[in-house]
Design a protein around this motif. Structure first.
Motif, PDB file in Angstrom:
ATOM      1  N   TYR A 190      -1.490  -4.160   3.512  1.00  0.00           N
ATOM      2  CA  TYR A 190      -0.564  -3.350   2.547  1.00  0.00           C
ATOM      3  C   TYR A 190       0.137  -2.047   3.242  1.00  0.00           C
ATOM      4  N   THR A 191      -0.722  -1.578   4.314  1.00  0.00           N
ATOM      5  CA  THR A 191      -0.020  -0.435   4.928  1.00  0.00           C
ATOM      6  C   THR A 191       1.258  -0.846   5.634  1.00  0.00           C
ATOM      7  N   CYS A 245       5.956  -6.918  -2.305  1.00  0.00           N
ATOM      8  CA  CYS A 245       4.638  -6.587  -2.629  1.00  0.00           C
ATOM      9  C   CYS A 245       3.951  -7.528  -3.088  1.00  0.00           C
ATOM     10  N   PHE A 290      -4.381  -4.027  -4.580  1.00  0.00           N
ATOM     11  CA  PHE A 290      -5.555  -3.919  -3.926  1.00  0.00           C
ATOM     12  C   PHE A 290      -6.747  -3.904  -4.737  1.00  0.00           C
ATOM     13  N   ALA A 333       3.519 -10.280  -0.606  1.00  0.00           N
ATOM     14  CA  ALA A 333       2.499  -9.801   0.495  1.00  0.00           C
ATOM     15  C   ALA A 333       0.780  -9.931  -0.314  1.00  0.00           C
ATOM     16  N   SER A 334       0.740  -9.936  -1.528  1.00  0.00           N
ATOM     17  CA  SER A 334      -0.511  -9.988  -2.508  1.00  0.00           C
ATOM     18  C   SER A 334      -0.991 -11.462  -2.475  1.00  0.00           C
ATOM     19  N   ASN A 380       0.863  -1.426  -4.040  1.00  0.00           N
ATOM     20  CA  ASN A 380      -0.048  -1.822  -3.152  1.00  0.00           C
ATOM     21  C   ASN A 380      -1.527  -1.362  -3.449  1.00  0.00           C
ATOM     22  N   VAL A 407       2.983  -3.449   4.913  1.00  0.00           N
ATOM     23  CA  VAL A 407       3.936  -3.613   4.020  1.00  0.00           C
ATOM     24  C   VAL A 407       4.987  -2.537   3.813  1.00  0.00           C
ATOM     25  N   LEU A 436      -2.223 -12.430   1.293  1.00  0.00           N
ATOM     26  CA  LEU A 436      -3.280 -11.979   1.673  1.00  0.00           C
ATOM     27  C   LEU A 436      -4.407 -12.459   0.784  1.00  0.00           C
TER      28      LEU A 436
END
Length: 807
Positions: free
Chosen positions: A422-423, A400, A449, A403-404, A445, A425, A407
């Motif tokens: 995020y979905t 997570c 977000f 991914a952040s 997430n 992930v 992004l």
């Protein structure tokens, strides 16, 4: 007697048709002749091999037009009336042959001991057989019938062979009608003289008729199940009243079980208790799972057949099983009402999916009645996967965070694309690590977000209220994805376990089918279970005194273990870990119950004690125990059959000794080598001098003597029990002794060990050693010698036999 004549042209196995009746005189032979006449008129090749006329002229006239094969002749040329000439039938090879009285025992010297063995050979050669038998000749009902009539029946047919019949025709007659026929002299007088007259009391006839009708109903039920399966009929046919009891995880499940047992008793019907493992129930605490196992055990004690099912929902699994087994009545417990009731109860779910089922709902008001079933006390080992599960969450947090970062570096993405990222992930985490990590990823997430991307950034309070709806949708989607992924992982794991379990059972069954001796069955079982289940396994069998021993020395080392194992054997009940009897033991002890007696105990100690608390895993251990018991029963009867044939030949004088002059030590060494691994755990002392006089014996039979005496020591004494074989010259004969330091012979039973009994009744082990020692005595006496059994003064048993020295 001539050897079997193989018929390579037989394209198939013949079909067996049994005309089955409750008692003699019911008209079975007449019904068989009538059916045969219809076949002959239709152009079939039908002959009569054996037909008991009972002195009735009408039967003799009814055989007009049939070809009657002559009876066989004895070695001295006498005609053996009423007997079957098996070789004559095989040479004639008709399409259909009539063989009356299936349970008849053949005379000594015949190729097979029983007529049903002859029929089996005819069927194997592609010949259809019509035959007759009465209910008192069925092996499983033999004791029951004897209690009713007071007449023990020595001539029996195994249920396994009876059930192979292509068609079973019930020839029925009321008790009053038979008694009328008896007064009119239409029942053969041989049946009603002496002790047999007790069978023709009206009460006995009524009971026999009820038993025969029930047994025939069982056969017809099996035929219905086979037909429905072959025709792929999905609907349930209400042809009988079996009940299916659903065992749930809630408190009070034992009340449902007890209520179903009472209902089945009132209806006089059989019942099955089923527990369904769903993804939700698989995550129950170990204590709860252990309690469910106790409820399953309670159902078994109350007479139920128990099954462990798996499925996504309880209703789905129960309905599928009920359709497969053609069970029309399902008993469930009433679901508790919690708050606003929005979900259907189990009874409603079953009714909605299968409107052809009758559903009985047991009220919860009696849930506290009677003794509640509690989980057995046990010391739960730590979950070996706990560390692995924690690592999954660490990796989830790392993914997570990564991914952040990714992004946030891609400036071109708007908020909608970031939400989709995020979905994705969450989906990847769910597929890789399952439900829990996916839900954790969804929460992380949503927070990331909101904090990093939704204005105002770096705060958890969004600028526009509609973003709150976005967060809720993202969280809901993540939770749903996690739930679905968890179910998929569970289904995949269940499918994998089922495939592995089916393969393991198939391999084990195939291995057992090839084994010929008790020692081979024990060694294969212990090796197979240890290898496939990462568990210590030991098969314990009774010695001459009824105490359990381990032939492979893998038995119990703790006296408490031995005590628990002996308790399980003596009472025929499970004990040890995961049960409510001596639960502090690390081993689970499963009695090896066969149709005739308990053959021993299977002791299992898995590396993970929690495996004993998983219903499906426990059920598999029980299946293995049943397979082992069946294998031990099979090799027992193989030994009995071989011994019976040999005994019949010796006693009938049909066996001629092939005498050879050989050194006794050479014979002994060859016999001991034939026992192989059976003697590996027993120190052997051989005091047989090489310069002893040569003995004139049938070498093959004399090897059998030593194999029997030494093998009995290995099978009925603990491992490491020494065996000593000695021989010396005494006057005009050779005296040979085989002795051990085991439990010894029961006092006063030294002569009884040579008694022969071959039917495998539920006799205590101390009453003898079966036909083995009886044959040993017969072989020794055929050589002109004697044999006796003694209790050693110190400890153990000694067998001493003599052989004449022919010069």
């Amino acid at each position: 007697m001539a050897e079997a004549l193989p018929n390579p042209a037989a394209p198939r196995r013949g079909k067996l048709k049994i005309f089955f009746g409750a008692f003699p005189g019911a008209g079975k032979t007449d019904a068989m002749l009538a059916a045969a006449r219809r076949l002959r008129e239709a152009g079939r090749d039908v002959v009569i091999a054996v037909l008991d006329m009972h002195g009735r002229g009408d039967l003799e006239s009814a055989t007009a037009g049939f070809e009657l094969l002559p009876p066989p002749k004895s070695p001295d040329g006498a005609t053996l009336r009423g007997e079957l000439d098996l070789d004559a039938v095989l040479r004639r090879h008709p399409e259909v042959v009539l063989v009356d009285d299936l349970a008849h025992a053949n005379p000594p010297g015949s190729r097979h001991p029983k007529r049903w063995n002859d029929v089996d050979e005819l069927l194997a050669n592609g010949i259809d057989v019509f035959t007759t038998m009465s209910v008192q000749h069925l092996e499983s009902l033999n004791d029951v019938v004897a209690e009713i009539t007071g007449i023990p029946e020595a001539e029996t047919v195994p249920d396994t062979f009876f059930d192979t019949a292509e068609e079973t025709v019930m020839v029925d007659m009321s008790a009053d009608e038979l008694l009328v026929r008896l007064r009119e002299g239409k029942v053969p007088t041989a049946h009603v003289k002496g002790a047999q007259a007790q069978l023709f009391r009206k009460g006995s006839l009524l009971a026999l008729r009820e038993i025969a009708l029930r047994r025939t109903a069982d056969v017809v039920e099996d035929e219905v199940v086979k037909y429905r399966s072959a025709e792929k009929i999905a609907t349930t046919w209400k042809t009988h009243g079996r009940l299916l009891c659903c065992i749930g995880p809630d408190a009070g499940a034992e009340h449902v079980v007890r209520s179903t047992a009472r209902l089945a008793g009132h209806l006089d019907e059989s019942w099955t208790a089923a527990y369904v493992e769903t993804p939700h129930l698989q995550r129950l605490p170990a204590q709860e799972r252990a309690r469910i196992l106790q409820v399953v055990s309670l159902a078994r004690e109350l007479g139920a057949r128990t099954v462990i099912l798996t499925g996504n929902t309880v209703a789905e699994a129960v309905i599928d099983y009920a359709r497969d087994e053609n069970i029309s009545t399902i008993v469930v417990g009433r679901s508790a009402r919690r708050g606003l009731r929005t979900l259907r109860s189990l009874s409603e779910a079953i009714a909605a999916r299968g409107d052809d089922f009758d559903v009985i709902e047991i009220g919860r008001s009696g849930a506290d009645a009677g003794a509640p079933v509690a989980a057995p006390s046990f010391k739960e080992a730590p979950d070996p996967r706990r560390g692995e599960k924690r690592v999954r969450y660490v990796w989830t947090v790392a993914v997570c965070v990564f991914a952040s970062i990714v992004l946030s570096l891609i400036r071109a993405f708007d908020l909608a694309n970031v939400a989709m990222g995020y979905t994705l992930v969450v989906l990847l985490v769910a597929v890789r690590w399952g439900r829990g990590p996916a839900i954790a990823a969804a929460v992380l997430n949503v927070v990331a977000f909101d904090f990093f991307f939704v204005p105002p950034r770096f705060t958890l309070v969004p600028e526009h209220p509609h973003h709150i709806f976005t967060f809720a949708v993202m969280l809901a989607v993540g939770v749903i994805i996690g739930q679905l992924a968890g179910n998929i992982r569970f289904q995949a794991r269940v499918a994998s376990h089922r495939e592995k379990r089916a393969r393991t059972l198939y391999e084990f069954t195939q291995d057992l089918a090839q084994l010929q001796t008790t020692s081979e069955v024990i060694e294969k079982t212990e090796e197979f279970i240890s290898r496939h289940f990462r568990a210590r396994a030991s098969v314990l069998v009774p010695d001459a005194t009824g105490a359990l021993v381990s032939p492979t020395a893998r038995g119990m080392t703790n006296p408490f273990d031995s005590t628990t194992a002996q308790w399980a054997y003596d009472r025929g009940q499970q004990a040890g870990a995961g049960t409510d009897t001596l639960a502090g033991n690390e081993f689970l002890f499963l009695p090896l119950k066969s149709p005739s007696r308990t053959r021993g105990v299977l002791a299992i100690r898995p590396e993970r004690p929690r495996d004993l608390l998983i219903p499906e895993q426990r059920h598999q251990f029980e299946i293995f125990g049943a397979l082992v018991a069946t294998a031990l029963e099979r090799v027992h009867y193989m030994d009995v059959a071989r011994d019976a044939l040999l005994m019949a030949r010796i006693q009938g004088g049909d066996m001629k000794l092939e005498l050879q002059r050989k050194p006794l030590r050479e014979i002994v060494e060859k016999a001991l080598a034939s026992l192989g691994a059976l003697l590996t755990k027993h120190p052997l002392s051989l005091d047989v001098a090489e310069d002893l006089p040569l003995v004139s014996v049938d070498v093959r039979l004399m090897e059998r003597v030593f194999m029997s005496l030494a093998g009995n020591v290995a099978k009925h004494t603990p491992a490491d029990t020494p065996i000593r074989i000695a021989a010396r010259v005494a006057d005009d004969h050779l005296e040979v002794s085989v002795e051990d330091t085991g439990p010894g012979l029961p006092a006063g039973r030294e002569e009884a060990v040579f008694e022969s009994f071959s039917r495998g009744e539920n006799e205590p082990a101390r009453k003898g050693a079966g036909l083995g020692l009886a044959i040993t005595r017969a072989i020794i006496e055929a050589h002109g010698g004697t044999i006796r059994a003694e209790r050693r003064a110190e400890k153990g048993a000694r067998f001493v036999f003599t052989l004449p020295l022919r010069r």
